[in-house]
Design an enzyme around this catalytic site. Structure first.
Site, PDB file in Angstrom:
ATOM      1  N   ASP A 101     -10.545  -4.668  -4.525  1.00 25.10           N
ATOM      2  CA  ASP A 101      -9.687  -3.434  -3.724  1.00 25.10           C
ATOM      3  C   ASP A 101     -10.487  -2.281  -3.521  1.00 25.10           C
ATOM      4  O   ASP A 101     -10.790  -1.660  -4.650  1.00 25.10           O
ATOM      5  CB  ASP A 101      -8.501  -3.442  -4.084  1.00 25.10           C
ATOM      6  N   HIS A 139      -8.430  -5.114  -0.071  1.00 33.75           N
ATOM      7  CA  HIS A 139      -7.239  -4.384  -0.098  1.00 33.75           C
ATOM      8  C   HIS A 139      -6.165  -5.229   0.719  1.00 33.75           C
ATOM      9  O   HIS A 139      -6.386  -5.762   1.946  1.00 33.75           O
ATOM     10  CB  HIS A 139      -7.223  -2.902   0.728  1.00 33.75           C
ATOM     11  N   SER A 148       0.631  -1.135   0.083  1.00 35.34           N
ATOM     12  CA  SER A 148       0.112   0.002   0.075  1.00 35.34           C
ATOM     13  C   SER A 148       0.937   1.190  -0.060  1.00 35.34           C
ATOM     14  O   SER A 148       1.679   1.524  -0.899  1.00 35.34           O
ATOM     15  CB  SER A 148      -0.897   0.094   1.213  1.00 35.34           C
TER      16      SER A 148
END
Length: 316
Positions: free
Chosen positions: A244, A273, A175
């Site tokens: 996601d 995610h 991320s």
């Protein structure tokens, strides 16, 4: 002889004309005032975003690291100094003889102690591991920024190179951590980069989901990985879930398209995610990390097809 007669408007007609002109002038004034007020409020919104953007972008806090927590997870707590005088909390696991090291760069929110489950999975690969908390997170000093996070990643790489000089180093970003991971591959001789739920650029995320502001000029920390990854000449593996909700999979596809070969992408069907790891990405990712750090020369990210959709569910 022709007679011409001039008919003057009566008092009522003159009054109506004056009223119409006065009403039109008031309408123009109101429209101009509304336009000016709207412009002023828009400028205030831009100013508010500029002043608070890093509060929106970085979620600080999380569980602070302690030596006891690191030991319980099989690590040693270390302090990693940066080039600009900050000190980062880190968890260090030395590599076995002849094995490489994974530099793990986590996302936001959270800290290294909140990533124990991921670190435990990485330990199964039999490699050394260094996980750091970004500046401002947990007990690490400083305040986060793109420049600062890139300096943190360099400091962590240099710590590994000094502590385990014979080991090759792969970087694993998740991320938020994918941006500094890509930048690090431009600045240090990493063996390969593994990216879980990456973005093409943070600015694009704001443009897709934020209010209509000129982010190109307002956003200080844009993390434009798409512009950098094409200059990276080491293997790249990307993991991303098709469902996601935080970073659309189109971002990962853009990044994949911009990357050089060798590159490999795993799309986990229905995963959210960071869930592509559990959705089928774990085994090939661990294989790639081991191959990159064991080979004398950069190895391909993974054998077989360069891009493989996988079916998998989100992490429970």
């Amino acid at each position: 002889m022709k007679l011409a007669f001039a008919i003057r408007p009566g008092p009522g007609a003159v009054s109506a004309q004056r009223h119409t002109r006065s009403l039109a002038a008031r309408c123009r004034f109101v429209a101009l005032a509304a336009l000016l007020l709207g412009g002023f409020l828009y400028l205030c919104l831009c100013l508010f975003f500029v002043m608070h953007q890093r509060q929106f972008q970085y979620t600080l806090g999380g569980t602070r690291s302690t030596p006891e927590a690191a030991t319980a997870a099989g690590f040693t707590e270390v302090k990693v100094p940066t080039e600009d005088g900050e000190r980062l909390d880190g968890w260090w696991l030395p590599p076995p003889v002849g094995r490489g090291v994974v530099l793990f760069l986590h996302g936001t929110p959270g800290t290294v102690p909140n990533q124990v489950w991921r670190l435990s999975q990485l330990q199964q690969g039999g490699l050394g591991i260094l996980a750091i908390d970004w500046r401002g997170y947990g007990g690490s000093t400083g305040r986060p920024s793109e420049k600062g996070l890139r300096a943190d990643a360099r400091a962590a790489f240099d710590f590994i190179r000094e502590t385990a000089p014979a080991s090759r180093i792969a970087v694993f970003g998740e991320s938020l951590g994918t941006g500094p991971a890509v930048a690090l591959a431009r600045e240090r001789p990493v063996a390969g980069i593994l990216l879980n739920a990456p973005y093409a650029s943070v600015r694009r995320l704001y443009e897709m989901r934020g209010p209509p502001l000129p982010y190109r000029w307002l956003l200080a920390d844009q993390f434009d990985s798409e512009a950098l990854i094409g200059k990276v000449d080491v293997p790249v593996m990307i993991l991303h879930g098709t469902a996601d909700p935080n970073v659309p999979i189109g971002e990962a596809r853009r990044l994949y398209a911009a990357a050089r070969w060798p590159k490999f992408m795993i799309e986990s069907e229905g995963a959210g995610h960071l869930d592509a790891w559990e959705g089928g990405g774990e085994a090939p990712a661990l294989h790639a990390l081991a191959a990159w750090t064991a080979a004398k020369e950069p190895a391909p990210a993974s054998p077989g097809e360069p891009r493989t959709p996988l079916r998998g569910g989100p992490r429970r």
